[in-house]
Motif scaffolding. Sequence first.
Motif, PDB file in Angstrom:
ATOM      1  N   THR A  93       0.835  -1.200   0.000  1.00 13.17           N
ATOM      2  CA  THR A  93       0.000   0.000   0.000  1.00 13.17           C
ATOM      3  C   THR A  93       0.871   1.252   0.000  1.00 13.17           C
ATOM      4  N   VAL A  94       1.953   1.233   0.795  1.00 10.15           N
ATOM      5  CA  VAL A  94       2.868   2.380   0.790  1.00 10.15           C
ATOM      6  C   VAL A  94       3.447   2.578  -0.607  1.00 10.15           C
ATOM      7  N   VAL A  95       3.908   1.476  -1.218  1.00  5.79           N
ATOM      8  CA  VAL A  95       4.514   1.581  -2.545  1.00  5.79           C
ATOM      9  C   VAL A  95       3.504   2.107  -3.560  1.00  5.79           C
ATOM     10  N   SER A  96       2.279   1.545  -3.538  1.00  5.91           N
ATOM     11  CA  SER A  96       1.311   1.978  -4.539  1.00  5.91           C
ATOM     12  C   SER A  96       0.851   3.408  -4.283  1.00  5.91           C
ATOM     13  N   MET A  97       0.831   3.835  -3.005  1.00 12.08           N
ATOM     14  CA  MET A  97       0.466   5.222  -2.704  1.00 12.08           C
ATOM     15  C   MET A  97       1.528   6.172  -3.252  1.00 12.08           C
ATOM     16  N   LEU A  98       2.808   5.833  -3.001  1.00 16.13           N
ATOM     17  CA  LEU A  98       3.892   6.692  -3.473  1.00 16.13           C
ATOM     18  C   LEU A  98       3.858   6.801  -4.998  1.00 16.13           C
ATOM     19  N   ALA A  99       3.789   5.629  -5.655  1.00  8.13           N
ATOM     20  CA  ALA A  99       3.783   5.633  -7.115  1.00  8.13           C
ATOM     21  C   ALA A  99       2.555   6.365  -7.645  1.00  8.13           C
ATOM     22  N   GLY A 100       1.390   6.058  -7.050  1.00  2.00           N
ATOM     23  CA  GLY A 100       0.157   6.676  -7.504  1.00  2.00           C
ATOM     24  C   GLY A 100       0.160   8.180  -7.301  1.00  2.00           C
ATOM     25  N   ALA A 101       0.702   8.633  -6.156  1.00  2.00           N
ATOM     26  CA  ALA A 101       0.721  10.068  -5.871  1.00  2.00           C
ATOM     27  C   ALA A 101       1.644  10.789  -6.866  1.00  2.00           C
ATOM     28  N   VAL A 102       2.841  10.238  -7.060  1.00  2.00           N
ATOM     29  CA  VAL A 102       3.796  10.884  -7.973  1.00  2.00           C
ATOM     30  C   VAL A 102       3.222  10.936  -9.383  1.00  2.00           C
ATOM     31  N   LEU A 103       2.731   9.792  -9.873  1.00  2.00           N
ATOM     32  CA  LEU A 103       2.215   9.750 -11.245  1.00  2.00           C
ATOM     33  C   LEU A 103       0.962  10.612 -11.390  1.00  2.00           C
ATOM     34  N   GLY A 104       0.101  10.596 -10.355  1.00  2.71           N
ATOM     35  CA  GLY A 104      -1.127  11.387 -10.409  1.00  2.71           C
ATOM     36  C   GLY A 104      -0.833  12.879 -10.459  1.00  2.71           C
ATOM     37  N   ILE A 105       0.134  13.314  -9.650  1.00  2.00           N
ATOM     38  CA  ILE A 105       0.476  14.739  -9.646  1.00  2.00           C
ATOM     39  C   ILE A 105       1.124  15.129 -10.966  1.00  2.00           C
ATOM     40  N   LEU A 106       2.039  14.287 -11.452  1.00  2.00           N
ATOM     41  CA  LEU A 106       2.664  14.577 -12.746  1.00  2.00           C
ATOM     42  C   LEU A 106       1.606  14.685 -13.843  1.00  2.00           C
ATOM     43  N   ALA A 107       0.691  13.712 -13.870  1.00  2.00           N
ATOM     44  CA  ALA A 107      -0.337  13.712 -14.911  1.00  2.00           C
ATOM     45  C   ALA A 107      -1.219  14.950 -14.800  1.00  2.00           C
ATOM     46  N   GLY A 108      -1.633  15.261 -13.579  1.00  2.00           N
ATOM     47  CA  GLY A 108      -2.554  16.367 -13.391  1.00  2.00           C
ATOM     48  C   GLY A 108      -1.898  17.715 -13.642  1.00  2.00           C
ATOM     49  N   TYR A 109      -0.631  17.869 -13.183  1.00  2.00           N
ATOM     50  CA  TYR A 109      -0.009  19.191 -13.286  1.00  2.00           C
ATOM     51  C   TYR A 109       0.584  19.437 -14.662  1.00  2.00           C
TER      52      TYR A 109
END
Lengths: 285, 307
Positions: A93-109
Amino acid sequence: MTEQNTFRSVLCRLCRENKLAVFSAGVILLFVVLAILAPVLTPYGYDEIVNAANRLAPPSAEHWMGTDEVGRDVLTRMLYGSRISLLVGIVPTVVSMLAGAVLGILAGYLGGRVDSIIMRLADIMLAFPSMLLAMVIMYTLGDGIINIFLALALVNWASVARIVRAETLKLREAEYVEAARSIGVGRFTIMRRHILPNCIPSLIVLFTLNIPSAILSESSLSFLGLGIQKPMASWGLMVNTGRQYLYTNPWLSLAPSVAIMLIVLAFNFLGDGLRDVLDPHLKKQ
Amino acid sequence: MSNIIRRIGQTVVILLGVALLIFIMLRIIPGNAIVTMMGEHANAEAIERMTAELGLDQPFYVQFWRYITGVFSGDLGTSYSLNRPVGELIATSFPNTARLAIAAALFAWVLGIVCGIIAAVRKNGILDHLFMGVSLLGVSVPVFMVAMVLQYLLAYKLDLFPISSGNAGAIGYVLPAIALGWNSAGSIARLTRSTLAEVLQEDYIDTARAKGLRRLPVITRHALRNAVLPVITMMAVQLSSLLSGAVICETVFSINGIGRLAVQAIEGRDIPLLQGTILFSTALVILGNLVADCLYSLLDPRIRKEV
């Protein structure tokens, strides 16, 4: 308000508004303590055949939950099994949160091509029934706990990325972000210092709610024989081997099932409580 | 309309992406599938000939192209372990999974929506707390636990249902359907409650009541129509979790469905069969979502106008 104050105020509100969530946090803590202290709490080893003659024994003073099909102490295996469940709940869960947060912010911004590549990939991952995807990944990687971590992280990052991206899209237009942009703050600094901290409440809620689903996934994989392998003790694996004795010794498979249910329920209650306090918007999604 | 066409386009892209991803994942496995298939004592020449016969000596993109064109003409390859066409195996086991999933979905919808309505109408009452507590329990129990408890109590102890569902006909599907639908019932109940409770606070509900309409017609005709939209979306999303849970349910109750086929494929290291079952199930989920999206825009005039 300083960071510490807000953190404390959140905790206070949680304690005041949702007793059940606090109780659940206590239950989780108890599981953690039991998992850490397992070797101290039980005189037996998790793979130690305590009494080969005394297989499938019913609960007694010596063996509180009886013995299993080869004569190991069930309670001992349950205690060691809680280690696996907690690890499998938290690490991927930690790994998927980190990956998801980084990719989500990159995609959104950043938007544009970065956005469409990341989100199409997420769409593809989300299209799979999660159990079947996890099964294929486990098949490809082979058994073992590290591979379970990897499989569950790969299955779960996409939904995190989708939620974080939506949040980033909103935050990108916020005035303070525009102010930062106008004084020449770099893109990556804005993402790190201004967008990410504002996603943290949602991330905390997602974190507590993704842990139980990871625990359930591991137990299902192990139940099918595709997860944790003998002689390690995982609750799902214990249900799998105990199932053959369902009609003669039901506790062999039901005790670990109940343990899974309790810990998942505790995380769900805590997650629900945290969501109400931290992030009322998330409830509607 | 153009929205729907765009959605169909997206669906095709996702389907291709899914097929490619499965194809890649199953081909980066350590260990040669051919060796597993022919046993460790096969000689080098035989292995080479077999590899060539199956087209596995071709470059990756050629293999993928062959596979994809095969899929579109209905050829999913031949199972290594069962030596029958994968398409045929799926066709014989899919009806069982479909029966199980439909029965589970019906159980989940009826139970979830009814409990959700009662909970919303009696918000903060005893029934509300009871149903919401039980529904959280519903989303927290593992599928195999519900399945085994039902199997132990109702099938074994009370002898009301057959223990194994394989050849038992319709009655054999009762317990598996409850076990599989249990989780979904919980989340449907929670969603129905929250959306309906919100709609019930709208002014037009008060208007309808003020006109002298009874409570029940107001709820069923006025409120439910608006509250049911998110629930429909959720049902489509749950097709995916139903197929995930079916793997477990079919194993516990010995139903020869797609999920069991996938588990068999893994146990037999049977790549074409595994590839076929996963691709088929995922395609089903993707198409289900497409249908739900179209249905959603037909049912909700607000979305229809935006299009």
